[in-house]
Scaffold this motif. Structure first.
Motif, PDB file in Angstrom:
ATOM      1  N   THR A   1       0.833  -1.210   0.000  1.00 19.72           N
ATOM      2  CA  THR A   1       0.000   0.000   0.000  1.00 19.72           C
ATOM      3  C   THR A   1       0.861   1.251   0.000  1.00 19.72           C
ATOM      4  OG1 THR A   1      -1.748  -1.177   1.195  1.00 19.72           O
ATOM      5  CG2 THR A   1      -1.802   1.239   1.238  1.00 19.72           C
ATOM      6  N   TRP A   2       1.893   1.270   0.839  1.00 22.47           N
ATOM      7  CA  TRP A   2       2.802   2.420   0.873  1.00 22.47           C
ATOM      8  C   TRP A   2       3.568   2.550  -0.443  1.00 22.47           C
ATOM      9  CZ3 TRP A   2       2.580   6.221   4.195  1.00 22.47           C
ATOM     10  CH2 TRP A   2       2.030   5.998   5.460  1.00 22.47           C
ATOM     11  N   ASP A   3       3.930   1.430  -1.024  1.00 26.39           N
ATOM     12  CA  ASP A   3       4.658   1.461  -2.297  1.00 26.39           C
ATOM     13  C   ASP A   3       3.783   2.077  -3.392  1.00 26.39           C
ATOM     14  OD1 ASP A   3       6.992   0.558  -3.983  1.00 26.39           O
ATOM     15  OD2 ASP A   3       5.386  -0.576  -4.950  1.00 26.39           O
ATOM     16  N   ARG A   4       2.522   1.685  -3.446  1.00 25.57           N
ATOM     17  CA  ARG A   4       1.615   2.270  -4.444  1.00 25.57           C
ATOM     18  C   ARG A   4       1.400   3.760  -4.193  1.00 25.57           C
ATOM     19  NH1 ARG A   4      -1.209  -2.707  -3.680  1.00 25.57           N
ATOM     20  NH2 ARG A   4      -2.562  -1.671  -2.155  1.00 25.57           N
ATOM     21  N   ALA A   5       1.317   4.130  -2.913  1.00 23.00           N
ATOM     22  CA  ALA A   5       1.122   5.548  -2.591  1.00 23.00           C
ATOM     23  C   ALA A   5       2.300   6.384  -3.071  1.00 23.00           C
ATOM     24  CB  ALA A   5       0.924   5.706  -1.085  1.00 23.00           C
TER      25      ALA A   5
ATOM     26  N   LYS B   1      12.557  -4.384   0.305  1.00 22.59           N
ATOM     27  CA  LYS B   1      11.955  -4.266  -1.024  1.00 22.59           C
ATOM     28  C   LYS B   1      11.113  -3.005  -1.130  1.00 22.59           C
ATOM     29  CE  LYS B   1       9.047  -6.757  -4.316  1.00 22.59           C
ATOM     30  NZ  LYS B   1       8.247  -7.981  -4.560  1.00 22.59           N
ATOM     31  N   ALA B   2      10.344  -2.696  -0.083  1.00 21.41           N
ATOM     32  CA  ALA B   2       9.493  -1.502  -0.108  1.00 21.41           C
ATOM     33  C   ALA B   2      10.317  -0.223  -0.080  1.00 21.41           C
ATOM     34  CB  ALA B   2       8.527  -1.535   1.072  1.00 21.41           C
ATOM     35  N   LYS B   3      11.414  -0.243   0.639  1.00 23.91           N
ATOM     36  CA  LYS B   3      12.219   0.976   0.750  1.00 23.91           C
ATOM     37  C   LYS B   3      13.010   1.252  -0.523  1.00 23.91           C
ATOM     38  CE  LYS B   3      15.016   3.461   4.095  1.00 23.91           C
ATOM     39  NZ  LYS B   3      15.830   3.409   5.319  1.00 23.91           N
TER      40      LYS B   3
END
Length: 766
Positions: free
Chosen positions: A213-217, A299-301
């Motif tokens: 969700t944060w990645d898409r944001a 991965k997200a960072k």
């Protein structure tokens, strides 16, 4: 005729037996293939059912419902005439009402019991997880759906006339079947929620969804960041290295990692609680969950990691999420130590190793950046292993040292080799504990093995510079050897040799010597332009440059302590000398490295010249056949075309002859050395006068053997000159004496004996 018939019958019999055997083999072959095909189908069906079983089942169920709805008009023709009477119609309506009410009550009772049992099992969880699992959407949804289906059955009692009976009956059957199915699914869901491994899986899955969700944001806001950018050129250059849009977004939302940190806390809580109960399978799954969450975080960072800069302090280099994870694991180790829970400690150490591997995969903007986060976790691992030393846990230390070696090898492969110096030092420090605590001696052997493997991996490293790292590892091995040489050795089972065997042993297939031999053979088979082989040769040159200094100090100390390690060191020196000369003769080795390797080999073999010149030491060392070892090196150098080195080693043998000839060792040392010199004269094609001159020179100097020693040696040499040799012996010199020209050898030995003691003829005549 009878003989021909018998022969024909035997041929037919043999042919029939052969056919039977082939048929049996064919049957067994097809039988095996059939089972393999069955296993293949079974595995394929299992994979399909595991991945798509729920969806396929739902589609199949929907298809059956649609098919049954199609047949309702056909059933209507049978049901409507029968239920046209009011008494029968009222009975079916009462049945629907009774069945629906009963299923409503059963639903309430069943789900009350299921929820109560589940809450009792999860009540000791952290508060957040208790609320989550006790209000599971799927479980509550199953309850709502079951209740609704039961209410639908009860509501079917309101049908107005007999034309509705067929559809209502089919609907009642399907609703009843679905209610039973939902009961089973709810029961299995409750069991899954009670399972701690399932709970951990749900925690990781929720964290994954949150990070996505944060990645898409972030991706949705990138155009806005780009539009507000001022200096496009400058920003574009930075963006090529770092994802600055993501950095800015995460700065604006510093609490984006909150769910991940909470998930880490849940996993740590699970690991401690279940380890305390003795359920280490769950604690292992919990620690694997910690690693999985860290992988999702990295991965997200993305490309927003910054490494430490030793010149300028970079506040972005510090990562609280990673540091908190490492702190949790450090505390876990301390908890395990306080409980004496060895398995839990090992699991946390393994988790730190997994994080080392994971943090080495972090992408930094600069390709030459220091992988500071991997160094941080390896430091935590080293400190954790070191903290176990005072608590008398040798098995845990063995596992910890092995993990440290694995971490060091990962750094060699994915980072700069010089960063393993701290880990190597820790391994050596732990190994030295074996010299103090007898229970830790197996730990020392494992530690030396790790250093030996690390040395070999450094020689094969992709890095262009390993000089510093390989020197540190060599010094650490030296430190361990010196510590062990300070304690007394056992005569039958040498503690010194066994503890250092992975590095110095020549009889083990997994020692450093064996690995170096295989590496040398690979280099010899390499093509002239092989860059990989040339890089390995460069590393060998760096490793061998100061090798003689370390081995000299250890050899002298081993001789002083009368340690059996002396034997291993002597043979190791000789064998490594041969390997260095062999590599220098490889087609892939250039002239620059060839000269360096041969010089290092020369210095290494001349370590034997430092053996102290006193009778007690010479008698002790001579038990290890020094002359045979020196002779072996000279012959090997000659076979490889290293004539200058062979002559230098011959000088070493002559020096040893002068040193050992002064004393009565009990091993016929002077005679054996003279035989070796005579054989070398023949092998190296040197004139006889050179050997005679060398003998005369050696006798003319101070410290030459006395008359009785020379007389005895000369008498033995005359006997050796006339002796028949069967082709075998007890050493390299004896074997060489059996292979050279016997007539020339006889003349040379007689000459050596006469020069050694010219008075022998007059003495024998008297």
């Amino acid at each position: 005729m009878i003989d021909k018939a018998v022969v024909r019958w035997e041929k037919i019999k043999r042919k029939s037996i052969t056919i039977k055997i082939k048929a049996k083999e064919m049957f067994l072959l097809w039988y095996a293939k059939g089972w393999q095909y069955i296993y293949f189908l079974k595995n394929r069906l299992f994979n399909v059912s595991s991945n798509y079983g729920g969806r396929l089942g739902l589609i199949f169920l929907a298809a059956l419902i649609v098919a049954s709805a199609i047949f309702v008009p056909a059933l209507k023709g049978y049901f409507e005439p029968y239920f046209s009477e009011s008494g029968r119609f009222n009975s079916i309506r009462a049945l629907f009402l009774t069945l629906g009410g009963a299923l409503i009550g059963a639903t309430a009772i069943a789900f009350s019991l299921i929820m109560f049992a589940m809450q009792v099992n999860v009540e000791r969880m952290p508060h957040g997880l208790f609320r989550k699992f006790s209000s599971d959407v799927k479980l509550l949804g199953a309850f709502v759906l079951t209740f609704s289906l039961a209410a639908i059955i009860a509501g079917l009692s309101l049908i107005p006339d007999g034309s509705w009976v067929a559809g209502a009956t089919v609907a009642t059957l399907w609703c009843s079947l679905l209610i039973m199915l939902l009961f089973v699914l709810a029961y299995r869901r409750a069991l899954a929620l009670i399972s701690p491994t399932m709970q951990l899986g749900l925690v990781v899955a929720d964290t994954k969804r949150n990070f996505k969700t944060w990645d898409r944001a972030v991706k949705r806001l990138v155009p806005i960041f780009r539009a507000n950018s001022n200096s496009e050129k400058e920003n574009e250059e930075i963006r090529n290295k770092y994802d600055m849009d993501r950095v800015a977004y995460f700065k604006l939302h510093p609490r984006w990692t909150e769910s991940g940190e909470q998930a880490i806390y849940y996993c740590i809580t699970f690991s401690r609680r279940y380890a305390e109960q003795g359920d280490h399978e769950v604690s292992r799954a919990a620690l694997n969950g910690v690693v999985a969450i860290n992988a999702l975080y990295i991965k997200a960072k993305g490309k927003t990691f910054f490494s430490n800069n030793y010149i300028v302090n970079n506040p972005l280099a510090s990562d609280s999420f990673l540091i908190n994870t490492l702190e949790h694991l450090r505390q876990n180790v301390q908890v395990g130590v306080s409980r004496k829970d060895e398995q839990f400690i090992e699991q946390n150490l393994q988790g730190l190793l997994q994080l080392t591997r994971l943090y080495l995969s972090i992408e930094y903007g600069d390709s030459h950046a220091i992988k500071s986060h991997a160094q941080l976790v390896s430091g935590y691992l080293a400190s954790a292993v070191e903290s176990i030393i005072p608590h008398d846990m040798p098995d845990v230390l063995i596992e910890g040292v092995s993990l440290l070696g694995s971490a060091a090898r990962l750094i060699v492969e994915y980072d700069r080799p010089e960063y393993i110096a701290t880990i190597s030092e820790k391994i050596a420090f732990i190994a030295c504990a074996g010299a103090v605590n007898q229970n830790y001696q197996p730990v020392s052997q494992v530690a030396v093995k790790q250093l030996a493997i690390l040395t070999f991996e450094l020689l094969r490293s992709k890095s262009r510079q390993v000089r510093y790292a390989i020197k540190e590892v060599r010094d650490d091995v030296k430190l361990i050897a010196e510590m062990y040489l300070k304690i007394p050795d056992k005569p039958l089972i040498s503690i010194h040799s066994s503890s250092l065997a992975p590095y110095y042993s020549g009889t083990s297939n997994d020692s450093l010597m064996s690995s170096l031999t295989d590496l040398t053979n690979a280099i010899l088979n390499a093509e002239p332009g092989d860059e990989l082989a040339q890089r390995v040769i460069r590393h060998l040159v760096e490793w061998a440059e100061e090798l003689y200094q370390t081995e000299k100090e250890l050899l002298l100390l081993a001789i002083e302590k009368r340690s059996h390690l002396t034997f291993d060191l002597i043979h190791w020196i000789v064998h490594v000398t041969k390997l260095l000369l062999a590599v220098s003769c490889a087609d892939v080795c250039d002239d620059h490295f060839r000269d360096k390797l041969r010089r290092s080999a020369h210095w290494l073999i001349y370590v034997l010249s430092w053996i102290p010149d006193n009778e007690e030491t010479i008698k002790y060392v001579e038990t290890f056949r020094i002359a045979d070892n020196i002779f072996e090196s000279a012959v090997d150098a000659h076979k490889r075309g290293c004539e200058a080195e062979a002559l230098e080693i011959r000088k070493l043998l002559l020096s040893w002859t002068r040193k050992v000839g002064k004393y009565e060792t009990g091993w016929a040392s002077l005679e054996k050395a003279c035989c070796g010199l005579a054989c070398l004269n023949l092998i190296l094609n040197l004139p006889d006068d050179k050997l005679f001159t060398d003998i005369d020179t050696f006798l003319s100097k101070e410290g030459a053997p006395d008359f009785d020693t020379r007389l005895r040696a000369a008498s033995d040499l005359h006997e050796q000159a006339d002796k028949y040799r069967p082709g075998y012996g007890h050493g390299d010199i004896d074997m060489a004496m059996a292979r050279v020209d016997q007539s020339r050898l006889s003349v040379l030995l007689h000459g050596v004996a006469n020069h050694l003691c010219p008075e022998i003829d007059s003495v024998e005549s008297t």
